[in-house]
Design a protein around this motif. Structure first.
Motif, short mmCIF file in Angstrom:
data_model
loop_
_atom_site.label_atom_id
_atom_site.label_comp_id
_atom_site.label_asym_id
_atom_site.label_seq_id
_atom_site.Cartn_x
_atom_site.Cartn_y
_atom_site.Cartn_z
N MET A 90 0.85 -1.19 0.00
CA MET A 90 0.00 0.00 0.00
C MET A 90 0.89 1.24 0.00
O MET A 90 2.05 1.18 0.39
N GLN A 91 0.30 2.33 -0.42
CA GLN A 91 1.02 3.59 -0.42
C GLN A 91 0.17 4.61 0.32
O GLN A 91 -1.06 4.64 0.19
N ARG A 92 0.82 5.43 1.14
CA ARG A 92 0.12 6.48 1.86
C ARG A 92 0.79 7.81 1.53
O ARG A 92 2.00 7.96 1.66
N ILE A 93 -0.01 8.75 1.07
CA ILE A 93 0.46 10.11 0.82
C ILE A 93 -0.06 10.96 1.97
O ILE A 93 -1.25 10.94 2.28
N GLU A 94 0.84 11.69 2.59
CA GLU A 94 0.47 12.56 3.71
C GLU A 94 0.79 14.00 3.35
O GLU A 94 1.93 14.33 3.10
N HIS A 95 -0.24 14.84 3.29
CA HIS A 95 -0.10 16.26 2.92
C HIS A 95 -0.29 17.14 4.15
O HIS A 95 -1.06 16.81 5.06
N TYR A 96 0.37 18.30 4.12
CA TYR A 96 0.22 19.30 5.16
C TYR A 96 -0.76 20.36 4.67
O TYR A 96 -0.65 20.85 3.55
N LEU A 97 -1.75 20.73 5.51
CA LEU A 97 -2.76 21.72 5.13
C LEU A 97 -2.30 23.12 5.55
O LEU A 97 -2.08 23.38 6.73
N GLU A 98 -2.18 24.00 4.57
CA GLU A 98 -1.74 25.38 4.80
C GLU A 98 -2.94 26.32 4.74
O GLU A 98 -3.94 26.02 4.09
N ASN A 99 -2.81 27.48 5.37
CA ASN A 99 -3.78 28.58 5.27
C ASN A 99 -5.15 28.20 5.83
O ASN A 99 -6.18 28.61 5.31
N LEU A 100 -5.16 27.41 6.90
CA LEU A 100 -6.42 27.04 7.55
C LEU A 100 -7.06 28.30 8.12
O LEU A 100 -6.43 29.03 8.87
N PRO A 101 -8.32 28.60 7.75
CA PRO A 101 -8.97 29.83 8.23
C PRO A 101 -9.08 29.87 9.75
O PRO A 101 -9.42 28.87 10.38
N SER A 102 -8.80 31.01 10.32
CA SER A 102 -8.90 31.20 11.76
C SER A 102 -10.34 30.92 12.22
O SER A 102 -11.29 31.42 11.64
N GLY A 103 -10.46 30.10 13.23
CA GLY A 103 -11.77 29.77 13.76
C GLY A 103 -12.50 28.69 12.99
O GLY A 103 -13.59 28.28 13.37
N GLY A 104 -11.91 28.24 11.89
CA GLY A 104 -12.55 27.20 11.08
C GLY A 104 -12.39 25.82 11.69
O GLY A 104 -11.45 25.55 12.43
N ASP A 105 -13.30 24.93 11.38
CA ASP A 105 -13.26 23.54 11.85
C ASP A 105 -12.24 22.78 11.00
O ASP A 105 -12.49 22.49 9.83
N TRP A 106 -11.10 22.45 11.59
CA TRP A 106 -10.03 21.83 10.83
C TRP A 106 -10.47 20.52 10.18
O TRP A 106 -10.05 20.20 9.07
N LYS A 107 -11.33 19.76 10.84
CA LYS A 107 -11.79 18.49 10.25
C LYS A 107 -12.62 18.75 8.99
O LYS A 107 -12.49 18.05 7.99
N GLU A 108 -13.49 19.75 9.06
CA GLU A 108 -14.31 20.11 7.89
C GLU A 108 -13.43 20.54 6.72
O GLU A 108 -13.65 20.14 5.58
N PHE A 109 -12.41 21.35 6.99
CA PHE A 109 -11.54 21.81 5.91
C PHE A 109 -10.68 20.69 5.35
O PHE A 109 -10.44 20.65 4.15
N CYS A 110 -10.25 19.77 6.18
CA CYS A 110 -9.51 18.60 5.66
C CYS A 110 -10.40 17.77 4.74
O CYS A 110 -9.96 17.30 3.70
N ALA A 111 -11.64 17.61 5.13
CA ALA A 111 -12.56 16.76 4.37
C ALA A 111 -13.03 17.43 3.07
O ALA A 111 -13.50 16.73 2.17
N THR A 112 -12.90 18.75 2.95
CA THR A 112 -13.46 19.44 1.77
C THR A 112 -12.44 20.18 0.92
O THR A 112 -12.81 20.74 -0.11
N THR A 113 -11.17 20.19 1.31
CA THR A 113 -10.15 20.87 0.51
C THR A 113 -9.64 19.92 -0.57
O THR A 113 -9.06 18.88 -0.26
N PRO A 114 -9.87 20.27 -1.83
CA PRO A 114 -9.49 19.35 -2.92
C PRO A 114 -7.97 19.29 -3.13
O PRO A 114 -7.24 20.20 -2.76
N VAL A 115 -7.54 18.20 -3.74
CA VAL A 115 -6.12 18.02 -4.05
C VAL A 115 -6.00 17.05 -5.24
O VAL A 115 -6.85 16.18 -5.42
#
Length: 147
Positions: A90-115
């Motif tokens: 198996m292969q796992r790609i791990e990305h770092y999320l930049e520019n997370l909006p202040s006060g935003g729900d980090w889980k929601e942004f991880c689940a909805t930020t396209p790549v």
């Protein structure tokens, strides 16, 4: 009837921000305030939007809520550097999320930020976590080179 006190609020999901305004000049005996609210558009960033939902707190106290997903660059984090892990075919790609909006729900942004990577496109991370004050997403798939 018209909108007043239009205000922008926190980012709710990828590239989307919540707005609110108050509907005024409603006749005091009018009993269809929510319907009037839902049918009255407001102009945000040069485009007209009707509310996603309305709250009726009595005459001249009707609040409209919008979720605007256009022209909201402050609500658009992005995946930056990544690490590539191979394990058990198996292969796992791990990305770092930049520019997370202040006060935003980090889980929601991880689940909805396209790549996109390696010819594949994802609408968000398959899995996500935080460590060392950072937010990460990862994707797991078969590693064809191990077969």
């Amino acid at each position: 009837m018209f909108w007043t006190d239009l205000a922008s609020h926190t980012c709710t999901t990828y590239a989307t921000r919540e707005y609110t305004a108050r509907l005024v000049n409603i006749p005091s005996c009018y009993n269809r305030r929510v319907e009037a609210c839902m049918a009255t558009p407001v102009k945000i960033h040069g485009a007209e939007y009707t509310p996603k939902w309305c709250e009726d707190h009595g005459p001249n106290n009707v609040t409209g809520h919008w979720e605007v997903g256009q022209h909201e660059p402050d609500c658009a984090p992005y995946w930056s550097w990544y690490k590539d892990f191979v394990f058990d075919g198996m292969q796992r790609i791990e990305h770092y999320l930049e520019n997370l909006p202040s006060g935003g729900d980090w889980k929601e942004f991880c689940a909805t930020t396209p790549v996109s990577f390696r010819g594949m496109h994802f609408t968000g991370a398959e899995f996500y976590f935080q460590k060392n004050y950072g937010t990460y997403g990862h994707w797991v798939f078969d590693d064809e080179s191990c077969k």
